[in-house]
Write a protein that holds these residues in place. Structure first.
Motif, PDB file in Angstrom:
ATOM      1  N   TRP A 190       0.810  -1.220   0.000  1.00  0.00           N
ATOM      2  CA  TRP A 190       0.000   0.000   0.000  1.00  0.00           C
ATOM      3  C   TRP A 190       0.842   1.269   0.000  1.00  0.00           C
ATOM      4  N   SER A 191       2.109   1.151   0.332  1.00  0.00           N
ATOM      5  CA  SER A 191       2.994   2.325   0.293  1.00  0.00           C
ATOM      6  C   SER A 191       3.123   2.887  -1.117  1.00  0.00           C
ATOM      7  N   PHE A 192       2.804   2.088  -2.137  1.00  0.00           N
ATOM      8  CA  PHE A 192       2.882   2.546  -3.526  1.00  0.00           C
ATOM      9  C   PHE A 192       1.700   3.425  -3.926  1.00  0.00           C
ATOM     10  N   VAL A 193       0.679   3.482  -3.086  1.00  0.00           N
ATOM     11  CA  VAL A 193      -0.501   4.279  -3.419  1.00  0.00           C
ATOM     12  C   VAL A 193      -0.246   5.765  -3.172  1.00  0.00           C
ATOM     13  N   ALA A 194       0.538   6.092  -2.170  1.00  0.00           N
ATOM     14  CA  ALA A 194       0.755   7.490  -1.776  1.00  0.00           C
ATOM     15  C   ALA A 194       1.268   8.379  -2.913  1.00  0.00           C
ATOM     16  N   PRO A 195       2.240   7.949  -3.734  1.00  0.00           N
ATOM     17  CA  PRO A 195       2.706   8.824  -4.820  1.00  0.00           C
ATOM     18  C   PRO A 195       1.599   9.230  -5.786  1.00  0.00           C
ATOM     19  N   ALA A 196       0.683   8.319  -6.066  1.00  0.00           N
ATOM     20  CA  ALA A 196      -0.428   8.654  -6.961  1.00  0.00           C
ATOM     21  C   ALA A 196      -1.347   9.686  -6.313  1.00  0.00           C
ATOM     22  N   VAL A 197      -1.582   9.549  -5.018  1.00  0.00           N
ATOM     23  CA  VAL A 197      -2.414  10.520  -4.300  1.00  0.00           C
ATOM     24  C   VAL A 197      -1.754  11.898  -4.334  1.00  0.00           C
ATOM     25  N   LEU A 198      -0.452  11.939  -4.085  1.00  0.00           N
ATOM     26  CA  LEU A 198       0.281  13.208  -4.113  1.00  0.00           C
ATOM     27  C   LEU A 198       0.265  13.813  -5.514  1.00  0.00           C
ATOM     28  N   ALA A 199       0.376  12.967  -6.529  1.00  0.00           N
ATOM     29  CA  ALA A 199       0.332  13.465  -7.907  1.00  0.00           C
ATOM     30  C   ALA A 199      -1.031  14.049  -8.239  1.00  0.00           C
TER      31      ALA A 199
END
Length: 226
Positions: A203-212
């Protein structure tokens, strides 16, 4: 979100993505791609893994920067916005990376095809971000590499120490504030990525998309297409 400058979000995401790639994908630098020359040598000498990803990171980065510039110039010449579409492309790439992670993560073997694929997608996303910075946010500190920024901070501190109250000293003060903020935010992104990876390697890979996605509504000081 409009109160948060776009360069701040980019710096945080740059630190986050680079750290996450390093931890999850066998020491792959997804933003600071030239660092992969060092880790490639270590992989060959010590069998650390992700050799193919480290070998292809720079060529993929170069191709994506080139392609994004061609797209940007084409949009600009047709009178269309440039910055937002490129931010959308980066968002799509990070969504793809998150989808791969949620489907096939965690990546215990950095040499398998899925780990290679997500690594190259993240490299492509950071390539778009680097291109955005150079063209649209050139007056802001780099968002993916802090060596030059740290060097400039030390030079400005020296100028301030020796410069009294001259115009150059005033400029150094202004630049220093922006650069210190960039380094702090980048470091915070690195720390949060490490914590997120410990808590959930997937789930740590989801954060960059949210920030983008948040970057699409962030404050932008420079006009699109400049």
């Amino acid at each position: 979100m409009k109160a948060i400058p776009l360069p701040v979000l980019l710096s945080f995401n740059g630190g986050y993505v680079d750290t996450l790639g390093f931890l999850a994908l066998g020491g792959l630098f997804t933003a600071h791609v030239t660092g992969n020359f060092v880790t490639l040598g270590a992989s060959i000498a010590m069998g650390m893994g992700a050799t193919l990803s480290k070998l292809f990171a720079l060529p993929v980065f170069c191709v994506v920067v080139f392609a994004s510039r061609i797209v940007g110039l084409t949009l600009q010449r047709s009178g269309r916005p440039v910055l937002r579409p490129l931010l959308v492309v980066k968002l799509i790439l990070l969504i793809i990376a998150a989808a791969i992670a949620l489907t096939d993560g965690p990546f215990s073997d950095p040499n398998n095809s899925t780990a290679f694929a997500i690594g190259m997608v993240l490299v492509a996303a950071m390539a778009v971000q680097n291109g955005i910075h150079r063209v649209h946010l050139a007056k802001s500190p780099p968002s993916t590499l802090m060596t030059g920024t740290t060097t400039q901070i030390m030079l400005d501190l020296a100028d301030i120490t020796m410069g009294g109250h001259s115009e150059s000293t005033a400029a150094a003060y202004s630049r220093l504030k922006r650069m210190v903020l960039a380094v702090v935010v980048f470091a915070l992104g690195c720390a949060i990525a490490a914590l997120a990876f410990i808590l959930s390697p997937v789930w740590s890979f989801v954060a960059p998309a949210v920030l983008a996605a948040l970057a699409l509504v962030a404050h932008v000081e420079t006009p699109e297409g400049d």
